[in-house]
Design a protein around this motif. Structure first.
Motif, PDB file in Angstrom:
ATOM      1  N   PRO A  11       0.840  -1.199   0.000  1.00  0.00           N
ATOM      2  CA  PRO A  11       0.000   0.000   0.000  1.00  0.00           C
ATOM      3  C   PRO A  11       0.883   1.260   0.000  1.00  0.00           C
ATOM      4  O   PRO A  11       1.957   1.274   0.601  1.00  0.00           O
ATOM      5  CB  PRO A  11      -0.782  -0.089   1.308  1.00  0.00           C
ATOM      6  N   ASP A  12       0.420   2.285  -0.671  1.00  0.00           N
ATOM      7  CA  ASP A  12       1.139   3.550  -0.763  1.00  0.00           C
ATOM      8  C   ASP A  12       1.577   4.034   0.627  1.00  0.00           C
ATOM      9  O   ASP A  12       0.872   3.847   1.615  1.00  0.00           O
ATOM     10  CB  ASP A  12       0.204   4.585  -1.394  1.00  0.00           C
ATOM     11  N   SER A  13       2.733   4.685   0.666  1.00  0.00           N
ATOM     12  CA  SER A  13       3.262   5.102   1.970  1.00  0.00           C
ATOM     13  C   SER A  13       2.361   6.114   2.674  1.00  0.00           C
ATOM     14  O   SER A  13       2.425   6.267   3.884  1.00  0.00           O
ATOM     15  CB  SER A  13       4.672   5.672   1.805  1.00  0.00           C
ATOM     16  N   ALA A  14       1.519   6.816   1.902  1.00  0.00           N
ATOM     17  CA  ALA A  14       0.637   7.808   2.529  1.00  0.00           C
ATOM     18  C   ALA A  14      -0.707   7.195   2.945  1.00  0.00           C
ATOM     19  O   ALA A  14      -1.558   7.886   3.505  1.00  0.00           O
ATOM     20  CB  ALA A  14       0.398   8.969   1.572  1.00  0.00           C
ATOM     21  N   ALA A  15      -0.912   5.896   2.684  1.00  0.00           N
ATOM     22  CA  ALA A  15      -2.202   5.263   2.978  1.00  0.00           C
ATOM     23  C   ALA A  15      -2.507   5.295   4.468  1.00  0.00           C
ATOM     24  O   ALA A  15      -1.617   5.170   5.296  1.00  0.00           O
ATOM     25  CB  ALA A  15      -2.192   3.813   2.481  1.00  0.00           C
ATOM     26  N   LYS A  16      -3.780   5.442   4.760  1.00  0.00           N
ATOM     27  CA  LYS A  16      -4.213   5.338   6.150  1.00  0.00           C
ATOM     28  C   LYS A  16      -4.529   3.865   6.381  1.00  0.00           C
ATOM     29  O   LYS A  16      -5.548   3.357   5.916  1.00  0.00           O
ATOM     30  CB  LYS A  16      -5.475   6.201   6.335  1.00  0.00           C
ATOM     31  N   VAL A  17      -3.623   3.189   7.057  1.00  0.00           N
ATOM     32  CA  VAL A  17      -3.783   1.740   7.240  1.00  0.00           C
ATOM     33  C   VAL A  17      -4.429   1.489   8.595  1.00  0.00           C
ATOM     34  O   VAL A  17      -3.968   2.006   9.609  1.00  0.00           O
ATOM     35  CB  VAL A  17      -2.421   1.019   7.168  1.00  0.00           C
ATOM     36  N   ALA A  24      -5.314  -5.959   7.934  1.00  0.00           N
ATOM     37  CA  ALA A  24      -4.915  -4.611   7.552  1.00  0.00           C
ATOM     38  C   ALA A  24      -5.724  -4.156   6.346  1.00  0.00           C
ATOM     39  O   ALA A  24      -5.858  -4.898   5.377  1.00  0.00           O
ATOM     40  CB  ALA A  24      -3.438  -4.584   7.224  1.00  0.00           C
ATOM     41  N   TRP A  26      -6.651  -0.529   3.774  1.00  0.00           N
ATOM     42  CA  TRP A  26      -6.167   0.819   3.450  1.00  0.00           C
ATOM     43  C   TRP A  26      -7.138   1.570   2.550  1.00  0.00           C
ATOM     44  O   TRP A  26      -6.736   2.407   1.758  1.00  0.00           O
ATOM     45  CB  TRP A  26      -4.766   0.758   2.837  1.00  0.00           C
ATOM     46  N   PRO A  35       8.541   1.442  -2.221  1.00  0.00           N
ATOM     47  CA  PRO A  35       9.443   2.549  -2.578  1.00  0.00           C
ATOM     48  C   PRO A  35      10.929   2.175  -2.569  1.00  0.00           C
ATOM     49  O   PRO A  35      11.678   2.614  -3.433  1.00  0.00           O
ATOM     50  CB  PRO A  35       9.161   3.618  -1.522  1.00  0.00           C
ATOM     51  N   ILE A 120       7.682  -1.861   2.956  1.00  0.00           N
ATOM     52  CA  ILE A 120       7.055  -0.963   3.938  1.00  0.00           C
ATOM     53  C   ILE A 120       5.717  -1.477   4.465  1.00  0.00           C
ATOM     54  O   ILE A 120       5.005  -0.772   5.153  1.00  0.00           O
ATOM     55  CB  ILE A 120       6.895   0.473   3.394  1.00  0.00           C
ATOM     56  N   ASP A 121       5.367  -2.725   4.142  1.00  0.00           N
ATOM     57  CA  ASP A 121       4.183  -3.298   4.807  1.00  0.00           C
ATOM     58  C   ASP A 121       4.607  -4.040   6.080  1.00  0.00           C
ATOM     59  O   ASP A 121       4.269  -3.641   7.182  1.00  0.00           O
ATOM     60  CB  ASP A 121       3.369  -4.184   3.849  1.00  0.00           C
TER      61      ASP A 121
ATOM     62  N   TYR B 138       3.656  -1.677   8.939  1.00  0.00           N
ATOM     63  CA  TYR B 138       3.110  -0.537   8.189  1.00  0.00           C
ATOM     64  C   TYR B 138       3.601   0.771   8.810  1.00  0.00           C
ATOM     65  O   TYR B 138       2.817   1.648   9.157  1.00  0.00           O
ATOM     66  CB  TYR B 138       1.576  -0.582   8.136  1.00  0.00           C
ATOM     67  N   LYS B 141       1.995   2.114  11.900  1.00  0.00           N
ATOM     68  CA  LYS B 141       0.560   2.407  11.925  1.00  0.00           C
ATOM     69  C   LYS B 141      -0.191   1.267  12.629  1.00  0.00           C
ATOM     70  O   LYS B 141      -1.234   1.474  13.229  1.00  0.00           O
ATOM     71  CB  LYS B 141       0.020   2.582  10.500  1.00  0.00           C
ATOM     72  N   LEU B 142       0.341   0.040  12.505  1.00  0.00           N
ATOM     73  CA  LEU B 142      -0.273  -1.120  13.157  1.00  0.00           C
ATOM     74  C   LEU B 142       0.771  -1.841  14.003  1.00  0.00           C
ATOM     75  O   LEU B 142       1.977  -1.709  13.775  1.00  0.00           O
ATOM     76  CB  LEU B 142      -0.806  -2.113  12.110  1.00  0.00           C
ATOM     77  N   GLN B 276      10.111   7.132   6.962  1.00  0.00           N
ATOM     78  CA  GLN B 276       9.846   5.836   6.362  1.00  0.00           C
ATOM     79  C   GLN B 276      11.004   5.333   5.510  1.00  0.00           C
ATOM     80  O   GLN B 276      11.339   4.162   5.556  1.00  0.00           O
ATOM     81  CB  GLN B 276       8.611   5.975   5.478  1.00  0.00           C
ATOM     82  N   THR B 277      11.603   6.215   4.720  1.00  0.00           N
ATOM     83  CA  THR B 277      12.738   5.780   3.904  1.00  0.00           C
ATOM     84  C   THR B 277      14.045   6.321   4.474  1.00  0.00           C
ATOM     85  O   THR B 277      15.033   6.479   3.772  1.00  0.00           O
ATOM     86  CB  THR B 277      12.564   6.190   2.426  1.00  0.00           C
ATOM     87  N   ILE B 295       3.176  12.255   6.693  1.00  0.00           N
ATOM     88  CA  ILE B 295       2.966  10.930   7.285  1.00  0.00           C
ATOM     89  C   ILE B 295       4.243  10.091   7.200  1.00  0.00           C
ATOM     90  O   ILE B 295       4.568   9.340   8.113  1.00  0.00           O
ATOM     91  CB  ILE B 295       1.755  10.246   6.624  1.00  0.00           C
ATOM     92  N   GLN B 296       5.023  10.259   6.121  1.00  0.00           N
ATOM     93  CA  GLN B 296       6.254   9.456   5.992  1.00  0.00           C
ATOM     94  C   GLN B 296       7.329   9.942   6.968  1.00  0.00           C
ATOM     95  O   GLN B 296       8.218   9.183   7.336  1.00  0.00           O
ATOM     96  CB  GLN B 296       6.802   9.517   4.568  1.00  0.00           C
TER      97      GLN B 296
END
Ligand code: FAD
Ligand code: AMP
Lengths: 259, 347
Positions: A11-17, A24, A26, A35, A120-121, B138, B141-142, B276-277, B295-296
């Motif tokens: 899922p995109d890095s900006a996703a609200k997961v 999970a 999104w 990325p 990034i997941d 994630y 986030k989780l 994130q990166t 967010i990143q």
């Protein structure tokens, strides 16, 4: 040179997961190529351009992850392979690595395999290392610079980012490399590339095609939850002058006893 | 020989990476619950020198290896030694700190030992005799729980997530030397050298981080030296801005971080990127200067204990996670804050 790049769709890095029914989700955020893996594709293409040969991109995933492969094709990879098998649902990193190793072996005569640092997941950062180990090839992780690649002499020299600075390492090909951001900004897919990718037929290999059974997975994931909400009460600090603000802020920070 | 819980002490030239004491701390807590003590492993040049330290920090047994083939860290000989020992002694759990080396060795060891790896964990408990870990996924986030059905259960502890094992000078022991399992001619890689480390406090284990973003580049009061083109002038201004950030970090004994926008624009090397990166950090105090809080970026710093935001835009998302916020111009606030701390901390 025969080069392989391993990519994952995430899922995109900006996703609200968020977690729904223990899974999970999104919403309608897009799935994209991981990325970090764009850097890996870039690194592979740069080496192909310098030394000739071909770049094949591979992913282990569902049918839908062909989109990540298409992105890599559009960037300039020549071939793509999807490895997909129902027996791989719930596979852990070590099992995925063994499948990738089998796929790389099936391709034959591979010199170099590129990976992203981490997906990034799951944020594991181990699959590249495990694939290299399963192949029995040297692993160069966290590579920021490829300073020398000699396909004829079958050696590669890189700089790796470590806590103490950069380590310069030389090793023998075939080898597995995972790259960090310093390797170079990924290119955008070209218009021609996108057209070519949209028409590409991507073969799907099952475990049977690889001649293996599903590798056993040891890691189980019984529970997933949303990260605890950060309970902060934001206190805005104001004052008539920067000094006054700074004095108040310094006192407040000291009162938090974190220094 | 040996306990059922093993902890790998990541050391370079006779100095343990501080995260090693956290891994040992985590191992000691598990040992208390599962019974028994902790066997610690130390490899590399001058490994014996810290063996005593490792006993003082609570290990009941220390296995060390020091050999020319292990002088520099290399994944293959280090991992093969670890997994060779593990095959003989069959520990139930092996814990490593999540340093670059620890993650790599744990990942490889899972292949050698046909087991699973659970990297970057922030908590552990025991259920039915197995270690159940918590790991952020994630980008935090989780949170996922995980366990490993096979032994050894390979775990790496996230930096700054577990209490450091405490040293007690009364404890001691005699370390056991173990021999490397790969000869130099079997090791595919050669370490040719090192390039200059970037110096300063390392980000990942810093207690205080002061970070700068795109906002550090636009101080209108500065006029760049003659002869610079627009891009050079921007970078020059940004580096002047980062001096203010660095000065505050220096007063607080902390490290300098940056947003990706600042790194991509060439203001500061990638080693400083948080997010994130970039690096995931968890300091006690994180001061964001001229960073919007995308967010990143949050992905790399959201677990900081106290977050302070200095930004001229009151709507910047970073304020929503900050304990303290200042809406203002960082070029005034940051130097004033350095001065205020200098006075208060007697520097
Ligand atoms: C796949 C992916 C990965 C990414 N990874 C990362 C990552 O690892 N880390 C990361 O940081 N970003 C990452 N990003 C980028 C992220 O989305 C943002 O673009 C980036 O964080 C913005 O950096 P910034 O806050 O410095 O810049 P901006 O968003 O431009 O914010 C600058 C801020 O400075 C403030 N400002 C300007 N002048 C002043 C002044 N004089 N005084 C006070 N405040 C001032 C402005 O109000 C503004 O809020 C990633 C993006 C993607 C798509
Ligand atoms: N399912 C997959 N298929 C192909 N490559 C993968 C897969 N999962 C991970 N990778 C690669 O391994 C790297 C590290 O992933 P991870 O260990 O999951 O963080 C990624 O950046 C990818 O290059």
């Amino acid at each position: 040179m025969k080069i392989v790049v391993c990519v994952k769709q995430v899922p995109d890095s900006a996703a609200k997961v968020v977690v729904e029914d223990g899974k999970a989700t999104w919403g309608d955020a897009p799935l994209v190529i991981n990325p970090w893996d764009e850097f890996a594709v870039e690194a592979a293409l740069v080496q192909k351009e310098a030394h000739g040969g071909e770049v094949t991109v591979v992913t282990v995933g569902e049918e839908a992850s062909k989109e990540a492969l298409k992105h890599a094709l559009a960037m300039g990879c020549g071939e793509a392979v999807l490895v997909s098998d129902l027996a791989l649902v719930g596979a852990d990193s070590q099992a995925v690595a063994r499948v990738l190793a089998a796929a790389i072996q099936k391709m034959g005569e591979v010199d170099l395999v590129f990976f992203g640092r981490q997906a990034i997941d799951g944020d594991m950062g181990v699959t590249s290392i495990q694939t290299g180990r399963a192949l029995g090839w040297p692993v160069l992780s966290l590579v920021s610079v490829i300073s020398n690649l000699d396909p004829a002499g079958q050696v590669i020299r890189v700089e790796r980012s470590t806590e103490e600075g950069r380590q310069i390492v030389e090793t023998k090909l075939p080898a597995v490399v995972n790259v960090v951001k310093d390797i170079g900004e990924p290119r955008y897919p070209s218009f021609m590339g996108i057209r070519k990718a949209s028409r590409a037929t991507i073969p799907t290999w099952s475990l049977g095609d690889l001649g293996i059974e599903a590798p056993a997975s040891a890691v189980k994931w019984p529970e997933l939850e949303n990260a605890p909400v950060r309970e902060v009460q934001t206190e805005m600090i104001s004052g008539d002058s920067p000094q006054e603000i700074a004095d108040k802020l310094a006192d407040k920070i000291l009162a938090e006893k974190v220094l | 020989m040996s306990e059922k819980i093993w902890v790998y002490i990541d050391q370079v030239k006779g100095t343990a990476h501080p995260a090693s004491w956290e891994a040992l701390g985590a191992g000691l807590i598990l040992a208390e619950k599962l019974g028994g003590g902790v066997t610690a492993l130390v490899f590399g040049a001058q490994a014996a020198e810290i063996a005593n330290d490792v006993f003082q920090h609570g290990a009941v047994e220390v296995l060390y290896a020091d050999d020319p083939t292990l002088a520099d860290y290399r994944a293959e000989p280090y991992t093969s030694l670890l997994t060779g020992l593990a095959k003989e002694a069959s520990p139930e759990v092996i814990i490593l700190p999540t340093t670059t080396r620890g993650r790599e060795m744990a990942a490889m060891a899972a292949i050698d030992l046909n087991t699973g790896v659970m990297p970057d964990v922030t908590a552990m408990e025991i259920e039915n005799g197995r270690v159940v870990v918590t790991r952020p996924v994630y980008a935090g986030k989780l949170f996922a729980k995980a366990y490993c059905e096979a032994n050894p259960q390979l775990i790496t502890t996230r930096v700054r997530s577990f209490p450091k094992a405490e040293a007690d000078p009364a404890r001691s022991g005699s370390p056991k030397q173990v021999a490397p399992v790969m000869g130099e001619d079997q090791i595919p890689s050669k370490v040719m050298g090192y390039t200059q480390a970037t110096g300063g406090v390392s980000l990942s284990d810093a207690g205080v981080i002061v970070s700068g973003g795109r906002g550090v580049s636009n101080n209108p009061a500065l006029s760049p030296p003659a002869g610079m083109d627009e891009k050079q002038a921007e970078i020059w201004k940004a580096q002047e801005g980062f001096k203010l950030v660095g000065d505050l970090a220096g007063v607080l004994g902390g490290a300098v971080g940056a947003s990706r926008a600042a790194v991509d624009a060439g203001y500061i090397p990638y080693e400083h990127q948080v997010g994130q990166t970039g690096k995931v950090v968890s300091p006690d105090l994180y001061i964001a200067c001229g960073i919007s809080g995308a967010i990143q970026h949050q992905a790399g710093m959201r677990t900081s204990k106290v977050i302070v935001a200095i930004n001229k835009d009151p709507e910047a998302p970073i304020f929503r996670m900050a304990r303290f916020g200042v809406v203002g111009d960082l070029f005034n606030i940051v130097p004033a804050l350095s001065e205020a701390f200098r006075q208060r901390m007697g520097k």
